[in-house]
Design a protein around this motif. Structure first.
Motif, mmCIF file in Angstrom:
data_model
loop_
_atom_site.group_PDB
_atom_site.id
_atom_site.type_symbol
_atom_site.label_atom_id
_atom_site.label_comp_id
_atom_site.label_asym_id
_atom_site.label_seq_id
_atom_site.Cartn_x
_atom_site.Cartn_y
_atom_site.Cartn_z
ATOM 1 N N ARG A 1 72.021 30.759 98.886
ATOM 2 C CA ARG A 1 72.331 29.760 99.892
ATOM 3 C C ARG A 1 73.825 29.668 100.167
ATOM 4 N N PRO B 1 73.753 34.402 104.897
ATOM 5 C CA PRO B 1 73.379 33.558 106.043
ATOM 6 C C PRO B 1 72.001 32.938 105.863
ATOM 7 N N HIS B 2 71.655 32.097 106.808
ATOM 8 C CA HIS B 2 70.400 31.372 106.786
ATOM 9 C C HIS B 2 69.212 32.338 106.796
ATOM 10 N N TYR C 1 78.118 29.888 107.603
ATOM 11 C CA TYR C 1 77.386 29.623 106.366
ATOM 12 C C TYR C 1 78.412 29.443 105.254
ATOM 13 N N TRP D 1 78.147 24.337 98.430
ATOM 14 C CA TRP D 1 77.205 25.403 98.138
ATOM 15 C C TRP D 1 75.895 24.902 97.527
ATOM 16 N N TYR E 1 70.938 24.165 103.229
ATOM 17 C CA TYR E 1 71.175 24.338 104.646
ATOM 18 C C TYR E 1 69.918 24.761 105.403
ATOM 19 N N SER E 2 68.956 25.335 104.712
ATOM 20 C CA SER E 2 67.744 25.777 105.390
ATOM 21 C C SER E 2 66.949 24.601 105.934
ATOM 22 N N VAL F 1 70.118 24.318 112.477
ATOM 23 C CA VAL F 1 71.096 25.385 112.363
ATOM 24 C C VAL F 1 72.403 25.089 113.072
ATOM 25 N N LYS G 1 75.028 22.833 110.945
ATOM 26 C CA LYS G 1 75.431 23.073 109.553
ATOM 27 C C LYS G 1 76.910 22.782 109.343
#
Length: 394
Positions: free
Chosen positions: A12, A16-17, A298, A349, A353-354, A358, A361
């Motif tokens: 994560r 990236p996502h 990210y 971190w 974020y998922s 999007v 973020k």
């Protein structure tokens, strides 16, 4: 140990996502950079060091002698056990009181003792021949690696259009030439790390040691993250001026003053053009802005953190933000909607974020940065506003 490695290589944070390390494993169709590839740098660094020893002895030294560069060093101080003990164990520059004590102990006059310490200090300075050989090795390697980089990059699409650095990222296959270029550069910096302890001792030893350490760190992590395309542009730009600098040193050691001056002027022009012109306008532009448009932000993206810092600096300078309480203004793209646990109080971190929309973020990350900095006031800012403020900062 496995738990520490799993925590450090958190997907994560580094990827990236919706991308995992399993997605970047080598397959029959494509090869991707692997962390295990970095181990190749150690034996190659040793080989580079051995090639250097052979080169300096059988190539550089004969060239230096042909240019009438002598190996004679400074005058050697007269052997004296008492003064040698003071020089090595106490001080290399004794004060007046110590000089008078040594004068009485040895029955020497103070001027003779001062001359001995001056000769002993000069005795540790390397000869011009040794400095010429070291510069010739660095010149030869820098010229080779820069020439290889130019020949490799002129065949790649991302040299002519930097947006290709980010198309299909991180699923960009690793070519043989790119792999060789990256590992060769990494190996060279590892060899400099080791040889620095046997090379000519200079006043900037600590600074150069830190420089090599940072270079190894950046090369390694850009390789593992498959940012090698933009990394090759950075490496080639930084190598462009090194050969000219070492050539100017060689001309100075050979006492070709006019050639030395010309080469140094060329070095200054190339250095200023590449480091202060091309690098920020070309490489930083694609890293900060084009990557944002194509890939999106990210957590591990270091340039994005630069954006956050610059945005923070700009916002703290804004008069209408001083002395206000904490207020949140949703950006034009929509509010931040955490679907699970709140992201407040977590390190960047550690945020999932998922589970966030999007496009927002960056707003969540900005929230964490401002919270950690304990700012009393802030507004959300969108990506276009961030870009505008970064441009104003420059």
């Amino acid at each position: 140990m496995a738990g520490i490695l799993a925590w450090f290589w958190n997907e994560r944070f580094w990827l990236p996502h919706n991308v995992t390390w399993a997605d970047l494993k080598n397959t029959e169709e494509a090869t991707f950079p692997q962390a295990e590839d970095l181990y190749l740098a150690f034996p190659l660094a040793f080989c580079i060091f051995m090639v250097r020893l052979i080169f300096e002895r059988f190539v550089a030294k004969p060239c230096a002698i042909a240019l009438n560069i002598q190996a004679n060093g400074p005058q050697i101080a007269q052997p004296n056990a008492i003064l040698e003990k003071v020089f090595t164990a106490i001080t290399k520059h004794p004060d007046e009181k110590r000089l008078e004590g040594l004068s009485k102990q040895l029955d020497w006059d103070v001027r003779s003792i001062q001359r001995w310490f001056r000769q002993r200090c000069n005795q540790e300075k390397p000869s011009t021949l040794r400095k010429f050989c070291e510069s010739m090795w660095r010149f030869s390697f820098s010229l080779y690696v820069f020439t290889y980089g130019v020949r490799f990059l002129k065949k790649t699409p991302w040299l002519w259009n930097t947006r290709h650095c980010w198309y299909n990222y991180p699923y960009q296959p690793l070519t043989t030439d790119l792999h060789y270029y990256y590992i060769l550069e990494l190996s060279f910096y590892w060899s400099l790390m080791f040889s620095q302890f046997t090379d000519i001792k200079r006043k900037d030893f600590g600074i150069m040691f830190l420089h090599h350490l940072v270079a190894i760190f950046l090369i390694s992590f850009s390789y593992v993250n498959n940012m090698a395309r933009v990394g090759t542009l950075v490496l080639c730009l930084h190598d462009s001026a090194d050969a000219l600098l070492e050539a100017a040193k060689m001309a100075n050691y050979a006492k070709f003053q006019k050639i030395c001056d010309l080469l140094f002027v060329m070095f200054a022009m190339v250095f200023i053009t590449t480091r202060l012109g091309i690098f920020p306008l070309w490489v930083l532009n694609t890293t900060l802005f084009e990557s944002w448009e194509i890939v999106g932000p990210y957590p591990s993206w270091c340039p994005r953190m630069i954006e956050v810092i610059l945005s923070l600096a700009q916002m703290r300078k804004t008069p209408n933000l001083q002395g206000r309480t904490l207020t949140l203004r949703p950006p034009p793209m929509g509010p931040v909607v955490p679907m699970g646990t709140s992201c407040l109080g977590l390190a960047p971190w550690m945020i999932n974020y998922s589970k966030l929309q999007v496009p927002n973020k960056v707003n969540c990350l900005l929230l964490e940065v401002f919270k950690s900095c304990k700012c009393s006031s802030f507004h959300y800012i969108s990506a276009p506003e961030t870009k505008l403020r970064i441009l104003k900062a420059f």
